[in-house]
Scaffold this active site. Sequence first.
Site, mmCIF file in Angstrom:
data_model
loop_
_atom_site.group_PDB
_atom_site.id
_atom_site.type_symbol
_atom_site.label_atom_id
_atom_site.label_comp_id
_atom_site.label_asym_id
_atom_site.label_seq_id
_atom_site.Cartn_x
_atom_site.Cartn_y
_atom_site.Cartn_z
ATOM 1 N N ARG A 84 -26.555 -57.550 90.825
ATOM 2 C CA ARG A 84 -25.236 -56.954 90.611
ATOM 3 C C ARG A 84 -24.621 -56.547 91.933
ATOM 4 O O ARG A 84 -25.261 -55.935 92.773
ATOM 5 C CB ARG A 84 -25.351 -55.741 89.694
ATOM 6 N N ARG A 97 -29.940 -47.645 91.636
ATOM 7 C CA ARG A 97 -28.801 -48.575 91.632
ATOM 8 C C ARG A 97 -28.959 -49.582 92.761
ATOM 9 O O ARG A 97 -28.692 -49.292 93.916
ATOM 10 C CB ARG A 97 -27.493 -47.787 91.795
ATOM 11 N N GLU A 151 -29.706 -43.138 82.529
ATOM 12 C CA GLU A 151 -29.734 -44.351 81.700
ATOM 13 C C GLU A 151 -30.859 -45.292 82.122
ATOM 14 O O GLU A 151 -31.022 -45.602 83.298
ATOM 15 C CB GLU A 151 -28.397 -45.080 81.812
ATOM 16 N N SER A 184 -29.758 -49.848 77.491
ATOM 17 C CA SER A 184 -28.457 -49.849 76.838
ATOM 18 C C SER A 184 -28.537 -50.888 75.730
ATOM 19 O O SER A 184 -28.752 -52.057 76.002
ATOM 20 C CB SER A 184 -27.394 -50.230 77.867
ATOM 21 N N ARG A 242 -36.146 -48.603 87.176
ATOM 22 C CA ARG A 242 -35.901 -47.221 86.784
ATOM 23 C C ARG A 242 -37.133 -46.620 86.093
ATOM 24 O O ARG A 242 -37.353 -45.417 86.154
ATOM 25 C CB ARG A 242 -34.667 -47.127 85.877
#
Length: 427
Positions: free
Chosen positions: A261, A276, A348, A351, A390
């Site tokens: 990303r 991130r 988070e 999802s 994560r």
Amino acid sequence: MLDPKLARAKPELIEAALRSRAMEGGLDEFIRLDQERRALQVKADELKNMRNRASAQIGQMKKEGQSTEEIQKQIRKVGGQIKDLDEKMKQLDTRLDQILLTLPNIPHQSVPVGEDEDDNEEVRRWGESREFDFQPQPHWDLGPALDVLDFERAIKLSGARFTVYKGLGARLERALINFMLDLHVNKHGYTEILPPFMVSGNCMVGTGQLPKFGEDMFKLEDRDLYLVPTAEVPLTNLYREEILTVDQLPLYLTAYTACFRAEAGSHGRDTRGIIRQHQFNKVELVKLTTPEQSYEELEKLTQDAEEVLQLLGLPYRVVNLSTGDLGFSAAKTYDLEVWLPGYQDYKEISSCSNCEDFQARRANIRYRPDAKARPRYVHTLNGSGIAVGRTVAAILENYQEADGSVVIPEALRPYMGGIKAIPGADK
RNA sequence: GGAGAGAUGGCUGAGCCCGGUUGAAAGCGCUCGACUCGAAAUCGAGUGACCCGCCAAAAGUGGGUCCGUGGGUUCGAAUCCCACUCUCUCCGCCA
């Protein structure tokens, strides 16, 4: 993609939905152009019918040796008109598509209406956040101290937002991937897929990344290939342009992929640690179902993801995203948020979304309810099962000891060669 | 990178040279029916998607589009011409 017929019949319904997602209308143009286009088609179809019949007649006459000059001359003019109409229609189609492809999905009724993440609704919590009798460290301090994460050398290789895993850190990442895949395949009945990590622009349109969010992805130069931002893209697109039989459904798919990303527009957020990154690992869950079962399947899919956290003994909560926080393609999303002592907050880690027929329409994935019935769009669901990086952060932070070591969760030990802990720096 | 072959419906595969009920032969599959106690085999019938109009709507019905994609020629294109994409085979290179 929204249903054009619904947009036509009940524009106010869609307008309201868009407003709830903080998207101001813009359906007027669609309605107008759509009407215009249909009028053109009626006209063009009539002319084409005329031409088809004339052509058949010419064929017949030629067979009989008659002269056809006269009729050919007449019908030639019609051809010109048809061409003009087709040209206009094509222009309208382009614009209509453009509008339709940039409108987000309509939220499900059970989604709380709200402006942003502050309006998300906590559904449930699992596990107790641990009481530390020492000051818990964030993983960006723990990782380098344990010599399992190397942020500084990663910069030499690739710049900011990349990580080098080392030693037991690398082993932990790999162990988690295998642990998650085994759980979903053996216990939850998913089929394991190892897809390409690069896919075509078509696929990106299919799942909703394009045309709107090209900036968030890495694209190969001079090629129509993108690095996958999530395995949701290749998994969902596996059945693009296909008509499935009902007994193939529901389809349960899982895949490990690296995810890439660009994180455009997230400068300054989560700059430290592995939360991130431009590249991270994820095990993804995807389901294709009938419309009737999709919401039931969403609950099950979410539980499948939750079980990973439960088995690892990581406290988390489940959040029903509000209309303002919902992703582009999703009709409803549960976020799983894991407790991070270093952050003193939930973050988070998964999802899980039901996209209903939004992606299926874009990717043209259908099924036949029975052998004679017309095809219908499937519903597509996806969820992280779960983000691996994560999870490493969560394990480091939640399982740290006063002596600087980190205990390996019981369930993971078979995947770590029986190792019980990552020893602290002083050992 | 060099040379060649190809892309047709759920699948296999004809048609392309010589453009005209060819939405597309044939086979397989699928659905329904017959036969059977039942099944298999056999026989018979049926069997695409999408868009638009009519209909409140499902059904139905009328029309249009679709033979890799996009253009062109023509009254008419799966069939002729151009461009592009993809796939396969052989050679080279390569984990």
